[in-house]
Every structure is written in structure tokens, then in C-alpha cells.
Scaffold this active site. Structure first.
Site, PDB file in Angstrom:
ATOM      1  N   GLU A  78      -2.377  -9.087   2.702  1.00 59.16           N
ATOM      2  CA  GLU A  78      -2.741  -9.680   3.997  1.00 59.16           C
ATOM      3  C   GLU A  78      -4.236  -9.591   4.273  1.00 59.16           C
ATOM      4  OE1 GLU A  78      -2.292  -5.319   4.997  1.00 59.16           O
ATOM      5  OE2 GLU A  78      -1.441  -6.742   3.550  1.00 59.16           O
TER       6      GLU A  78
ATOM      7  N   HIS B 202      -3.726  -4.788  -0.449  1.00 59.36           N
ATOM      8  CA  HIS B 202      -3.290  -5.401   0.809  1.00 59.36           C
ATOM      9  C   HIS B 202      -3.339  -6.920   0.668  1.00 59.36           C
ATOM     10  CE1 HIS B 202      -3.055  -1.913   3.563  1.00 59.36           C
ATOM     11  NE2 HIS B 202      -3.975  -1.397   2.770  1.00 59.36           N
TER      12      HIS B 202
ATOM     13  N   CYS C 217       0.842  -1.197   0.000  1.00 61.31           N
ATOM     14  CA  CYS C 217       0.000   0.000   0.000  1.00 61.31           C
ATOM     15  C   CYS C 217       0.880   1.252   0.000  1.00 61.31           C
ATOM     16  CB  CYS C 217      -1.001  -0.041   1.152  1.00 61.31           C
ATOM     17  SG  CYS C 217      -2.367   1.129   0.931  1.00 61.31           S
TER      18      CYS C 217
END
Length: 199
Positions: A183, A181, A78
Site C-alpha cells: 500500500e 508494504h 509486514c
């Protein structure tokens, strides 16, 4: 070991949780020695470009990062991805890390699409990249951002379409950056992290 760089502006624990889930040894750290000992580096980031660069500069780690990426892989996530470029234009002009040619500017999508760009969007593969070895074209990942990279297409592994072509995954040498992202992007994001751990 994967070192998650802590400079006060990163979404550290969601990244750590994803790496823990995958069984990958990792450590949140702001130690230059840890970065030198690590096998790979992750640079997360949330917030504004100039603030993040200032805070990273205050850690004294910028020169260490630039040295270490000559011999090991780095993944920016990001805002961390945006910091990899030469310049950012949020609240004026700020120097980035200069690890990937290009700059980061406010998005201007066509139509009535809102900025920031928040939500799930599909990846359109552009040039081969090892981080996408386990991903099919068109898989969805999660974005939250208002600024986007402007760079050579040769450095873009994948775009997403948001009223403009947004560089979603970029790379140059050992340096990789995800505007989304991983994750927070389900199995697709985990597969990208798996691939990063195998480089």
C-alpha cells in the site's frame, strides 16, 4: 469484499485507502461473521510480534482465520506476514498462526547495513506466484522491518537483497505474505493488490 482484520496492531487506513483507490470493496472489521462473509482477507501489522499475537488472540479470530484460509485467500502485510509463520523470536519465542512453515528472526545483514531495514528495495523473483503476475523482475517496493522470515525457498515468491537474502513475498496454498508494504509501494504495490483481488 476484502476484510481488513482489525485487532489493534495494524496499519489499517493506508491499506483501506489503497483498496479504495483501486475501487475494491473492503471493510475494516473485527467481526467473525464479516471474515466468514468476505471473499478475501488482509492481515496488516505494525509493532512487536508477541504483542500482535496476543491482541489477535484476544479478538477470538485466530480459529476463524485458520478455518477461512482453507477456502479463501489471505494476505499478511509486514508484521502481518511474519505472524503467518510458526514461530517468532522477538522478545523470546512466540507461536504464530502456523499457516506457513518457518520462523521469524532478527535480521543480521552483512556489512554495515543498519537494522531496521527501511526504504526501497528491488524484488528478485524466485518461484512463480500469482501476486507477481503484473510485476517485472527488479521492481522496487517499500520496506520497514527488523525481523525476517526463515523458510523453505519453495515458499518464497521473491527475495530482496539487504546484505542477506530477505524473503519479501511468501506463500503457501491460499496464504500470501508481503514483508514490504504494497500500500506504500507505488504502482508496483497497487499491481500486487490488484492481483490479490483477482485470485
Amino acid at each position: 469484499m476484502i476484510a481488513i482484520i482489525d485487532y489493534g496492531a495494524g496499519n489499517l487506513f493506508s491499506v483501506k485507502n489503497a483498496l479504495d483507490f483501486l475501487g475494491l470493496e473492503n471493510k475494516i472489521t473485527n467481526s467473525a461473521d464479516d471474515l466468514r462473509r468476505a471473499d478475501r482477507l488482509i492481515l496488516p501489522g505494525v509493532g512487536a510480534f508477541p504483542d500482535a499475537m496476543r491482541m489477535l488472540g484476544e479478538t477470538g479470530l485466530i480459529s476463524v482465520i485458520r478455518e477461512e484460509v482453507q477456502k479463501k485467500s489471505l494476505l499478511g502485510i509486514c508484521l502481518g506476514m511474519q505472524m503467518l509463520f510458526e514461530k517468532g523470536y522477538e522478545f523470546g519465542e512466540t507461536d504464530g498462526l502456523g499457516l506457513i512453515p518457518g520462523s521469524v528472526k532478527l535480521m543480521h545483514p552483512a556489512g554495515d547495513l543498519p537494522v531496521p531495514h527501511i526504504g526501497w528495495n528491488s524484488l528478485e523473483k524466485n518461484v512463480p506466484c500469482r501476486l507477481l503476475d503484473k510485476c517485472a523482475d527488479g521492481e522496487y517496493v517499500y520496506f520497514v522491518h527488523s525481523f525476517a522470515a526463515e523458510c523453505d525457498s519453495a515458499n518464497v515468491a521473491a527475495y530482496c537483497d539487504y546484505g542477506m537474502k530477505v524473503p519479501a513475498l511468501v506463500f503457501s496454498g491460499n496464504v500470501y505474505g508481503a514483508q514490504f508494504h504494497p500500500e506504500k509501494s507505488g504502482e508496483t504495490g497497487l499491481n500486487i493488490l490488484r492481483c490479490f483481488a483477482e485470485i
